[in-house]
Design an enzyme around this catalytic site. Structure first.
Site, PDB file in Angstrom:
ATOM      1  N   ASN A   1      -5.481  -4.379  -6.660  1.00 56.08           N
ATOM      2  CA  ASN A   1      -6.698  -3.762  -6.116  1.00 56.08           C
ATOM      3  C   ASN A   1      -6.568  -2.257  -5.903  1.00 56.08           C
ATOM      4  O   ASN A   1      -7.572  -1.552  -5.896  1.00 56.08           O
ATOM      5  CB  ASN A   1      -6.998  -4.475  -4.777  1.00 56.08           C
ATOM      6  CG  ASN A   1      -7.890  -3.677  -3.869  1.00 56.08           C
ATOM      7  OD1 ASN A   1      -9.103  -3.670  -4.027  1.00 56.08           O
ATOM      8  ND2 ASN A   1      -7.297  -2.977  -2.898  1.00 56.08           N
TER       9      ASN A   1
ATOM     10  N   TYR B   1     -12.845   7.388 -14.041  1.00 53.43           N
ATOM     11  CA  TYR B   1     -12.959   6.130 -13.283  1.00 53.43           C
ATOM     12  C   TYR B   1     -13.514   5.038 -14.199  1.00 53.43           C
ATOM     13  O   TYR B   1     -12.968   3.934 -14.278  1.00 53.43           O
ATOM     14  CB  TYR B   1     -13.855   6.348 -12.063  1.00 53.43           C
ATOM     15  CG  TYR B   1     -13.947   5.161 -11.138  1.00 53.43           C
ATOM     16  CD1 TYR B   1     -12.953   4.921 -10.188  1.00 53.43           C
ATOM     17  CD2 TYR B   1     -15.010   4.260 -11.208  1.00 53.43           C
ATOM     18  CE1 TYR B   1     -13.029   3.826  -9.331  1.00 53.43           C
ATOM     19  CE2 TYR B   1     -15.100   3.168 -10.363  1.00 53.43           C
ATOM     20  CZ  TYR B   1     -14.107   2.954  -9.418  1.00 53.43           C
ATOM     21  OH  TYR B   1     -14.178   1.864  -8.581  1.00 53.43           O
TER      22      TYR B   1
ATOM     23  N   ASP C   1       0.864  -1.187   0.000  1.00 57.55           N
ATOM     24  CA  ASP C   1       0.000   0.000   0.000  1.00 57.55           C
ATOM     25  C   ASP C   1       0.897   1.232   0.000  1.00 57.55           C
ATOM     26  O   ASP C   1       2.036   1.191   0.457  1.00 57.55           O
ATOM     27  CB  ASP C   1      -0.914   0.015   1.237  1.00 57.55           C
ATOM     28  CG  ASP C   1      -2.193   0.818   1.002  1.00 57.55           C
ATOM     29  OD1 ASP C   1      -3.276   0.208   0.956  1.00 57.55           O
ATOM     30  OD2 ASP C   1      -2.104   2.062   0.836  1.00 57.55           O
TER      31      ASP C   1
ATOM     32  N   LYS D   1     -11.569   1.694 -15.472  1.00 59.29           N
ATOM     33  CA  LYS D   1     -12.050   0.346 -15.135  1.00 59.29           C
ATOM     34  C   LYS D   1     -12.418  -0.455 -16.400  1.00 59.29           C
ATOM     35  O   LYS D   1     -12.205  -1.669 -16.444  1.00 59.29           O
ATOM     36  CB  LYS D   1     -13.227   0.434 -14.158  1.00 59.29           C
ATOM     37  CG  LYS D   1     -12.849   1.049 -12.794  1.00 59.29           C
ATOM     38  CD  LYS D   1     -11.761   0.258 -12.063  1.00 59.29           C
ATOM     39  CE  LYS D   1     -11.557   0.746 -10.635  1.00 59.29           C
ATOM     40  NZ  LYS D   1     -10.540  -0.056  -9.907  1.00 59.29           N
TER      41      LYS D   1
HETATM   42  N1  LIG Z   1     -15.929   0.475  -2.696  1.00 59.45           N
HETATM   43  C1  LIG Z   1     -16.600   0.298  -3.828  1.00 59.45           C
HETATM   44  O1  LIG Z   1     -17.815   0.508  -3.898  1.00 59.45           O
HETATM   45  C2  LIG Z   1     -15.878  -0.200  -5.054  1.00 59.45           C
HETATM   46  C3  LIG Z   1     -16.668  -0.599  -6.150  1.00 59.45           C
HETATM   47  C4  LIG Z   1     -16.041  -1.056  -7.302  1.00 59.45           C
HETATM   48  C5  LIG Z   1     -14.657  -1.120  -7.359  1.00 59.45           C
HETATM   49  N2  LIG Z   1     -13.933  -0.728  -6.294  1.00 59.45           N
HETATM   50  C6  LIG Z   1     -12.476  -0.814  -6.439  1.00 59.45           C
HETATM   51  O2  LIG Z   1     -11.948  -1.603  -5.414  1.00 59.45           O
HETATM   52  C7  LIG Z   1     -10.620  -1.168  -5.124  1.00 59.45           C
HETATM   53  C8  LIG Z   1     -10.491  -0.937  -3.633  1.00 59.45           C
HETATM   54  O3  LIG Z   1     -11.429   0.046  -3.259  1.00 59.45           O
HETATM   55  P1  LIG Z   1     -11.882   0.284  -1.739  1.00 59.45           P
HETATM   56  O4  LIG Z   1     -13.296   0.641  -1.806  1.00 59.45           O
HETATM   57  O5  LIG Z   1     -11.434  -0.834  -0.884  1.00 59.45           O
HETATM   58  O6  LIG Z   1     -11.051   1.622  -1.447  1.00 59.45           O
HETATM   59  P2  LIG Z   1     -10.247   2.128  -0.150  1.00 59.45           P
HETATM   60  O7  LIG Z   1     -10.027   3.588  -0.390  1.00 59.45           O
HETATM   61  O8  LIG Z   1     -10.939   1.687   1.091  1.00 59.45           O
HETATM   62  O9  LIG Z   1      -8.852   1.356  -0.261  1.00 59.45           O
HETATM   63  C9  LIG Z   1      -7.961   1.603  -1.307  1.00 59.45           C
HETATM   64  C10 LIG Z   1      -6.537   1.333  -0.830  1.00 59.45           C
HETATM   65  O10 LIG Z   1      -5.674   1.562  -1.939  1.00 59.45           O
HETATM   66  C11 LIG Z   1      -4.561   2.335  -1.504  1.00 59.45           C
HETATM   67  N3  LIG Z   1      -4.031   3.081  -2.624  1.00 59.45           N
HETATM   68  C12 LIG Z   1      -4.594   4.150  -3.260  1.00 59.45           C
HETATM   69  N4  LIG Z   1      -3.778   4.596  -4.226  1.00 59.45           N
HETATM   70  C13 LIG Z   1      -2.687   3.791  -4.202  1.00 59.45           C
HETATM   71  C14 LIG Z   1      -1.484   3.745  -4.963  1.00 59.45           C
HETATM   72  N5  LIG Z   1      -1.237   4.627  -5.948  1.00 59.45           N
HETATM   73  N6  LIG Z   1      -0.571   2.796  -4.672  1.00 59.45           N
HETATM   74  C15 LIG Z   1      -0.810   1.894  -3.695  1.00 59.45           C
HETATM   75  N7  LIG Z   1      -1.912   1.902  -2.924  1.00 59.45           N
HETATM   76  C16 LIG Z   1      -2.838   2.836  -3.189  1.00 59.45           C
HETATM   77  C17 LIG Z   1      -5.114   3.225  -0.406  1.00 59.45           C
HETATM   78  O11 LIG Z   1      -4.076   3.717   0.449  1.00 59.45           O
HETATM   79  C18 LIG Z   1      -6.079   2.288   0.298  1.00 59.45           C
HETATM   80  O12 LIG Z   1      -5.438   1.547   1.313  1.00 59.45           O
HETATM   81  C19 LIG Z   1     -10.378   0.064  -5.994  1.00 59.45           C
HETATM   82  O13 LIG Z   1      -9.692  -0.316  -7.166  1.00 59.45           O
HETATM   83  C20 LIG Z   1     -11.785   0.519  -6.323  1.00 59.45           C
HETATM   84  O14 LIG Z   1     -11.837   1.251  -7.530  1.00 59.45           O
HETATM   85  C21 LIG Z   1     -14.503  -0.267  -5.152  1.00 59.45           C
END
Ligand SMILES: NC(=O)c1ccc[n+]([C@@H]2O[C@H](COP(=O)([O-])OP(=O)(O)OC[C@H]3O[C@@H](n4cnc5c(N)ncnc54)[C@H](O)[C@@H]3O)[C@@H](O)[C@H]2O)c1
Length: 254
Positions: free
Chosen positions: A91, A158, A38, A162
């Site tokens: 992720n 976004y 991370d 994706k």
């Molecule tokens: N939460 C949702 O509804 C949802 C829906 C569809 C897709 N997603 C995708 O799931 C993934 C995780 O999302 P989440 O909801 O758990 O988000 P979150 O913000 O809770 O966690 C994301 C993590 O990624 C880390 N991060 C961000 N940029 C980074 C980088 N450049 N290098 C390394 N680490 C980095 C952050 O520090 C954080 O720990 C993302 O790709 C998001 O687009 C989320």
């Protein structure tokens, strides 16, 4: 499931929060040793502590996945520390300025989302697949989104990033299928994580909007996404590659 990934090593980017943390814990619960990567050391170390307190094995690697040198080091450090790389969940991702229309996005904000969400996943695959081809086996799951399958109003870069993740997932799956590397994407719906909290803090009406859009009538939990990711990395999914798998409570079925 239990013990399906014993003796395997898994890498999870963005493992310090939300879906990444749940996935890292789910890998460990199946017996894998987990490299939690991370950009945020605090969240990453917390995930490692959670895995260790559950009796699992994990290490933390700080890496910004949008920077090539950091991704190369991340994969090298995972292999140096744990001896191999069997599974990877790419992720790490950001939401961007949700609520901004296509014509109102500015260039810097657009590029930032693309760099983290799309270029970052490509960079991760570049170094992970190189390692897995040498080993002769491996499984990768990229976290895309329902916005990788359908449009999402107010989320132009976004959705572009994706859709791009789905495209490079399918492409890499075709390129490396004969070398024992499977590459799939999971497309989460609206999942209750800190990312969603940030969106609804900025745009309070969004939570009800998201809830109303769910055929299943509720938001998803990060653990429900993690379960799909882990299954795709087990030998139970040995004939599954190039798939973009919605975990979305029925959202894209509508
Ligand atoms: N939460 C949702 O509804 C949802 C829906 C569809 C897709 N997603 C995708 O799931 C993934 C995780 O999302 P989440 O909801 O758990 O988000 P979150 O913000 O809770 O966690 C994301 C993590 O990624 C880390 N991060 C961000 N940029 C980074 C980088 N450049 N290098 C390394 N680490 C980095 C952050 O520090 C954080 O720990 C993302 O790709 C998001 O687009 C989320």
């Amino acid at each position: 499931m239990s013990g399906l990934l014993t003796e395997r090593v898994a890498l999870v980017t963005g493992g310090g929060s939300g879906i990444g943390r749940a996935t890292a814990r789910a890998f460990a619960a199946e017996g894998a040793t987990v490299a939690v990567a991370d950009v945020d050391p605090e969240g990453g170390h917390q995930t490692v502590e959670l895995i260790e307190s559950d009796g699992g094995r994990a290490s933390f690697i700080r890496a910004d996945t949008s920077i090539a040198g950091e991704v190369e080091n991340m994969v090298a450090e995972a292999v140096r520390t744990h001896g191999r790389l069997d599974c990877a969940c790419n992720n790490a991702g950001i939401e961007g300025r949700v609520g901004t229309t296509t014509i109102d996005y500015d260039e810097g904000d657009w590029e930032h989302v693309i760099n983290v969400n799309l270029k970052g996943v490509w960079l991760c695959m570049k170094y992970e697949i190189t390692e897995m081809v040498e080993q002769g086996a491996g499984a990768i799951v990229n976290i895309a989104s329902i916005a990788g399958l359908v449009g999402l109003s107010g989320s132009s870069p976004y959705a572009a990033s994706k859709h791009g993740v789905v495209g490079i997932t399918k492409t890499a799956a075709l390129e490396f299928a004969k070398q024992g590397v499977r590459v799939n994407a999971v497309c989460p719906g609206v999942i209750d994580t800190p990312l969603l909290d940030r969106i609804v803090t900025r745009l309070p009406g969004r939570k009800q909007f998201y809830l109303d859009a769910q055929p299943i009538g509720r938001l998803g939990a990060p653990e429900e996404v993690a379960a799909a990711v882990v299954w795709l990395c087990t030998d139970q999914a040995s004939f599954v590659t190039g798939h973009a798998f919605p975990v979305d409570g029925g959202f894209v079925a509508g």
